[in-house]
Structures are given as structure tokens and as C-alpha cells.
Design an enzyme around this catalytic site. Structure first.
Site, PDB file in Angstrom:
ATOM      1  N   ASN A  54       8.230  -2.480  36.913  1.00  0.00           N
ATOM      2  CA  ASN A  54       8.259  -3.051  35.567  1.00  0.00           C
ATOM      3  C   ASN A  54       9.174  -4.273  35.650  1.00  0.00           C
ATOM      4  O   ASN A  54      10.391  -4.127  35.675  1.00  0.00           O
ATOM      5  CB  ASN A  54       8.808  -2.007  34.581  1.00  0.00           C
ATOM      6  CG  ASN A  54       9.015  -2.596  33.192  1.00  0.00           C
ATOM      7  OD1 ASN A  54       8.579  -3.705  32.901  1.00  0.00           O
ATOM      8  ND2 ASN A  54       9.693  -1.846  32.338  1.00  0.00           N
ATOM      9  N   TRP A  55       8.549  -5.421  35.732  1.00  0.00           N
ATOM     10  CA  TRP A  55       9.348  -6.641  35.928  1.00  0.00           C
ATOM     11  C   TRP A  55      10.126  -7.047  34.687  1.00  0.00           C
ATOM     12  O   TRP A  55      11.012  -7.881  34.738  1.00  0.00           O
ATOM     13  CB  TRP A  55       8.431  -7.806  36.347  1.00  0.00           C
ATOM     14  CG  TRP A  55       7.868  -7.703  37.731  1.00  0.00           C
ATOM     15  CD1 TRP A  55       8.016  -6.670  38.623  1.00  0.00           C
ATOM     16  CD2 TRP A  55       7.066  -8.689  38.402  1.00  0.00           C
ATOM     17  NE1 TRP A  55       7.351  -6.960  39.794  1.00  0.00           N
ATOM     18  CE2 TRP A  55       6.761  -8.187  39.686  1.00  0.00           C
ATOM     19  CE3 TRP A  55       6.574  -9.942  38.034  1.00  0.00           C
ATOM     20  CZ2 TRP A  55       5.990  -8.902  40.612  1.00  0.00           C
ATOM     21  CZ3 TRP A  55       5.797 -10.655  38.940  1.00  0.00           C
ATOM     22  CH2 TRP A  55       5.519 -10.127  40.217  1.00  0.00           C
ATOM     23  N   LYS A  56       9.753  -6.492  33.536  1.00  0.00           N
ATOM     24  CA  LYS A  56      10.386  -6.890  32.265  1.00  0.00           C
ATOM     25  C   LYS A  56      10.280  -8.411  32.089  1.00  0.00           C
ATOM     26  O   LYS A  56       9.335  -9.018  32.594  1.00  0.00           O
ATOM     27  CB  LYS A  56      11.823  -6.374  32.179  1.00  0.00           C
ATOM     28  CG  LYS A  56      11.895  -4.875  32.510  1.00  0.00           C
ATOM     29  CD  LYS A  56      13.184  -4.236  32.149  1.00  0.00           C
ATOM     30  CE  LYS A  56      13.134  -2.760  32.537  1.00  0.00           C
ATOM     31  NZ  LYS A  56      14.309  -2.019  32.113  1.00  0.00           N
ATOM     32  N   HIS A  69       7.749   1.680  25.982  1.00  0.00           N
ATOM     33  CA  HIS A  69       9.008   1.552  26.718  1.00  0.00           C
ATOM     34  C   HIS A  69      10.160   1.577  25.710  1.00  0.00           C
ATOM     35  O   HIS A  69      10.034   1.065  24.599  1.00  0.00           O
ATOM     36  CB  HIS A  69       9.020   0.248  27.522  1.00  0.00           C
ATOM     37  CG  HIS A  69      10.167   0.185  28.486  1.00  0.00           C
ATOM     38  ND1 HIS A  69      11.445  -0.120  28.086  1.00  0.00           N
ATOM     39  CD2 HIS A  69      10.232   0.446  29.815  1.00  0.00           C
ATOM     40  CE1 HIS A  69      12.246  -0.055  29.145  1.00  0.00           C
ATOM     41  NE2 HIS A  69      11.537   0.281  30.201  1.00  0.00           N
ATOM     42  N   GLU A  80      12.686  -0.113  25.428  1.00  0.00           N
ATOM     43  CA  GLU A  80      13.079  -1.439  24.935  1.00  0.00           C
ATOM     44  C   GLU A  80      12.151  -1.904  23.813  1.00  0.00           C
ATOM     45  O   GLU A  80      12.567  -2.630  22.912  1.00  0.00           O
ATOM     46  CB  GLU A  80      13.119  -2.432  26.107  1.00  0.00           C
ATOM     47  CG  GLU A  80      14.330  -2.160  27.014  1.00  0.00           C
ATOM     48  CD  GLU A  80      14.137  -2.531  28.475  1.00  0.00           C
ATOM     49  OE1 GLU A  80      13.202  -3.270  28.803  1.00  0.00           O
ATOM     50  OE2 GLU A  80      14.948  -2.049  29.300  1.00  0.00           O
ATOM     51  N   GLU A 105      11.801   8.332  31.035  1.00  0.00           N
ATOM     52  CA  GLU A 105      12.869   7.355  31.268  1.00  0.00           C
ATOM     53  C   GLU A 105      14.029   7.623  30.313  1.00  0.00           C
ATOM     54  O   GLU A 105      14.004   7.152  29.158  1.00  0.00           O
ATOM     55  CB  GLU A 105      12.342   5.930  31.037  1.00  0.00           C
ATOM     56  CG  GLU A 105      11.223   5.528  31.968  1.00  0.00           C
ATOM     57  CD  GLU A 105      11.180   4.012  32.153  1.00  0.00           C
ATOM     58  OE1 GLU A 105      11.163   3.583  33.308  1.00  0.00           O
ATOM     59  OE2 GLU A 105      11.181   3.273  31.151  1.00  0.00           O
ATOM     60  N   GLY A 143      18.619   0.587  33.638  1.00  0.00           N
ATOM     61  CA  GLY A 143      19.391  -0.628  33.902  1.00  0.00           C
ATOM     62  C   GLY A 143      20.893  -0.407  33.946  1.00  0.00           C
ATOM     63  O   GLY A 143      21.664  -1.359  33.941  1.00  0.00           O
ATOM     64  N   SER A 152      16.987   3.403  36.740  1.00  0.00           N
ATOM     65  CA  SER A 152      17.842   3.152  37.904  1.00  0.00           C
ATOM     66  C   SER A 152      17.357   3.844  39.176  1.00  0.00           C
ATOM     67  O   SER A 152      18.149   4.222  40.030  1.00  0.00           O
ATOM     68  CB  SER A 152      19.304   3.520  37.608  1.00  0.00           C
ATOM     69  OG  SER A 152      19.802   2.735  36.543  1.00  0.00           O
ATOM     70  N   GLY A 179      12.448  -0.726  37.440  1.00  0.00           N
ATOM     71  CA  GLY A 179      12.796  -2.016  36.864  1.00  0.00           C
ATOM     72  C   GLY A 179      13.481  -2.901  37.888  1.00  0.00           C
ATOM     73  O   GLY A 179      12.847  -3.566  38.704  1.00  0.00           O
ATOM     74  N   GLY A 180      14.787  -2.896  37.868  1.00  0.00           N
ATOM     75  CA  GLY A 180      15.577  -3.804  38.696  1.00  0.00           C
ATOM     76  C   GLY A 180      15.173  -3.826  40.164  1.00  0.00           C
ATOM     77  O   GLY A 180      15.034  -4.902  40.764  1.00  0.00           O
TER      78      GLY A 180
HETATM   79  P1  PGA Z   1      15.580   0.185  35.778  1.00  0.00           P
HETATM   80  O1  PGA Z   1      14.429   0.094  34.650  1.00  0.00           O
HETATM   81  O2  PGA Z   1      14.908   0.689  37.033  1.00  0.00           O
HETATM   82  O3  PGA Z   1      16.095  -1.218  35.917  1.00  0.00           O
HETATM   83  O4  PGA Z   1      16.613   1.150  35.278  1.00  0.00           O
HETATM   84  C1  PGA Z   1      13.417   1.058  34.573  1.00  0.00           C
HETATM   85  C2  PGA Z   1      12.554   0.780  33.372  1.00  0.00           C
HETATM   86  O5  PGA Z   1      13.098   0.401  32.317  1.00  0.00           O
HETATM   87  O6  PGA Z   1      11.318   0.928  33.428  1.00  0.00           O
END
Ligand code: PGA
Length: 243
Positions: free
Chosen positions: A8-10, A93, A95, A164, A170, A208, A229-230
Site C-alpha cells: 500500500n504505497w499510500k 483503510h 486512514e 490492521e 506506521g 508495521s 505500507g512503509g
Molecule cells: P505500515 O502501513 O506497514 O506502514 O504500518 C500498513 C497499512 O497502513 O496498510
């Protein structure tokens, strides 16, 4: 069941950075035993479709409109995503729930729109830190998933679910494999009660997940992949998780 490793590149990337990242991932991939996808910002779907053509990496979007089309400024319909080869759409998600006010019902409708277009929704559920500390984790994730089950009925075995925990996204704080497995088992039981085919629903963990902790998380019986994500922005880390 094959595992699914989805990035998930966001809201990250650029034409140059995307090209570099995808080329590095494809160069290092070899024969992967799992399914792989990257969820990219919508403006880069065309670019990434081209870069991923003929590869083992599927394309994903980070959202999908709850509407089919029409006067919804700024929204992107499932049929449009489909034109760019999108196989997965992340929906709900945290967010989006937190910053864009997406309710359980909106998330369920988005999942329905995706399925209607032949796109697999990756439905995200998860509790906040306050909810976990109040002992409400199960109640929260079950409520979030129940809305999606209610709206999607017998199609439910076509979705992917991502657990999640919001406090792990994050933050560098990962759920322990045992904590994650515990919630995954709850979600699996809920899906089994709704569908005879629940065993084939991939349940991803996200929050994470990284090159160092992925193996122990993915070894849990009900963890069928990761939403990353990251670590998905670094080719080497993403490749290590895939391996
Ligand atoms: P993260 O994000 O791996 O940076 O914690 C995961 C996500 O929000 O899908």
C-alpha cells in the site's frame, strides 16, 4: 491457499520513483510462491499498468467510489479502475475511515462496487489503541466486518480481509504474531458462519509488517498474507517479505 503480499504505497511516489521501485521489484522477484500486488495512487495507475504488464505483480488501487458513476467530483469508479487493469481495491483503510469519515456502511458499499466490477476488495478492519485498551478489539473488528458481510451476502468468499490494528500502522509497533492470530481467528470464525467457502478467504495482517517480522507473522495459521505500507516502498524490504 497461496499467500498474498500487497503493498500500500499510500500518498507516496513520483513518476521517477515508481519506475525505479517497480523495476527493482521485478528484477529481484524470481519465482515467487505467493501472490503479489501493489496499491498505487490513482494518477499513477496507467504508468504502473505499463510497468507491470506481463509480470507476476498485480495492480491495486487504494480506494474505489461507492457510486457507479455520475456527479461525484473527485471520485473514481470501479469501471474506470478496471480499464487500467486494477485487480484489487483497498477499501476501508483506517486512514480513509479516520480522515474521510468513511462509515462501515460506506466501506461495505465500496466492497460491493468492487465485486460488481470484477475487482477484489481488500477490506481493512482494525481497532484503535483506545479500543484495544478498553477490551473492545473483537467487538470493533466484528462490527466492521459484519457490515461487509451483510451487504455482500454470498459473494463474501470473493473478498480479501486485512486486519490492521490502527495503533500498529506506521508506528513501528507491530502486533505480536499471537495478538494478530487471535484476531484473525475471530474474523475467520465470523466468515465461516457467513460462508461455506470462508477457508479460501485470504486474511492479511497489516501494521508495521517489515522484513524482520514478516516470517513470524506469516507463520500463523490464519495469517494468509500482508498489507504493507512503509516497507513496500523499499524494493529490498518488499522482496524479503515476499521471499
Ligand atoms: P505500515 O502501513 O506497514 O506502514 O504500518 C500498513 C497499512 O497502513 O496498510
Amino acid at each position: 491457499m497461496k499467500k498474498l503480499i500487497a503493498g500500500n504505497w499510500k500518498m507516496n511516489g513520483s513518476l521517477a520513483a515508481n519506475e525505479k521501485l517497480i523495476k527493482e521489484i521485478l528484477a529481484g522477484l524470481g519465482q515467487a510462491a505467493c501472490q503479489i500486488a501493489v496499491g498505487v495512487p490513482s494518477v499513477y495507475l496507467a504508468q504502473c499498468q505499463g510497468l507491470l504488464a506481463g509480470s507476476a505483480v498485480d495492480l491495486g488501487s487504494q480506494d474505489i467510489s461507492a457510486h457507479e458513476g455520475g456527479a461525484y467530483t473527485g471520485e473514481i469508479a470501479g469501471a474506470m479502475l478496471k480499464e487500467f487493469g486494477v485487480r484489487y481495491a483497498i477499501v476501508g483503510h483506517s486512514e480513509r475511515r479516520q480522515y474521510h469519515g468513511e462509515t462501515d456502511e460506506v466501506v461495505a458499499t465500496k466492497a460491493q462496487r468492487a465485486l460488481g466490477c470484477g475487482i477484489t476488495p481488500i477490506v481493512c478492519v482494525g481497532e484503535t489503541l483506545a479500543e484495544r485498551e478498553a477490551g473492545r478489539t473483537e467487538e470493533v473488528v466484528k462490527r466492521q466486518l459484519a457490515a461487509v458481510i451483510h451487504t455482500n451476502g454470498h459473494c463474501i468468499s470473493e473478498i480479501v480481509v486485512a486486519y490492521e490494528p490502527v495503533w500498529a500502522i506506521g508506528t513501528g509497533k507491530t502486533a505480536s504474531p499471537e495478538q494478530a492470530q487471535q484476531v484473525h481467528a475471530v474474523l475467520r470464525a465470523q466468515l465461516k458462519a457467513a460462508s461455506a467457502h470462508a477457508d479460501r478467504i485470504q486474511l492479511l495482517y497489516g501494521g508495521s509488517m517489515n522484513a524482520a517480522n514478516a516470517a513470524s507473522l506469516l507463520a500463523q495459521p490464519d495469517i494468509d498474507g500482508g498489507l504493507i505500507g512503509g516497507a513496500a516502498l523499499k524494493a529490498q524490504d518488499f522482496l524479503t517479505i515476499i521471499a
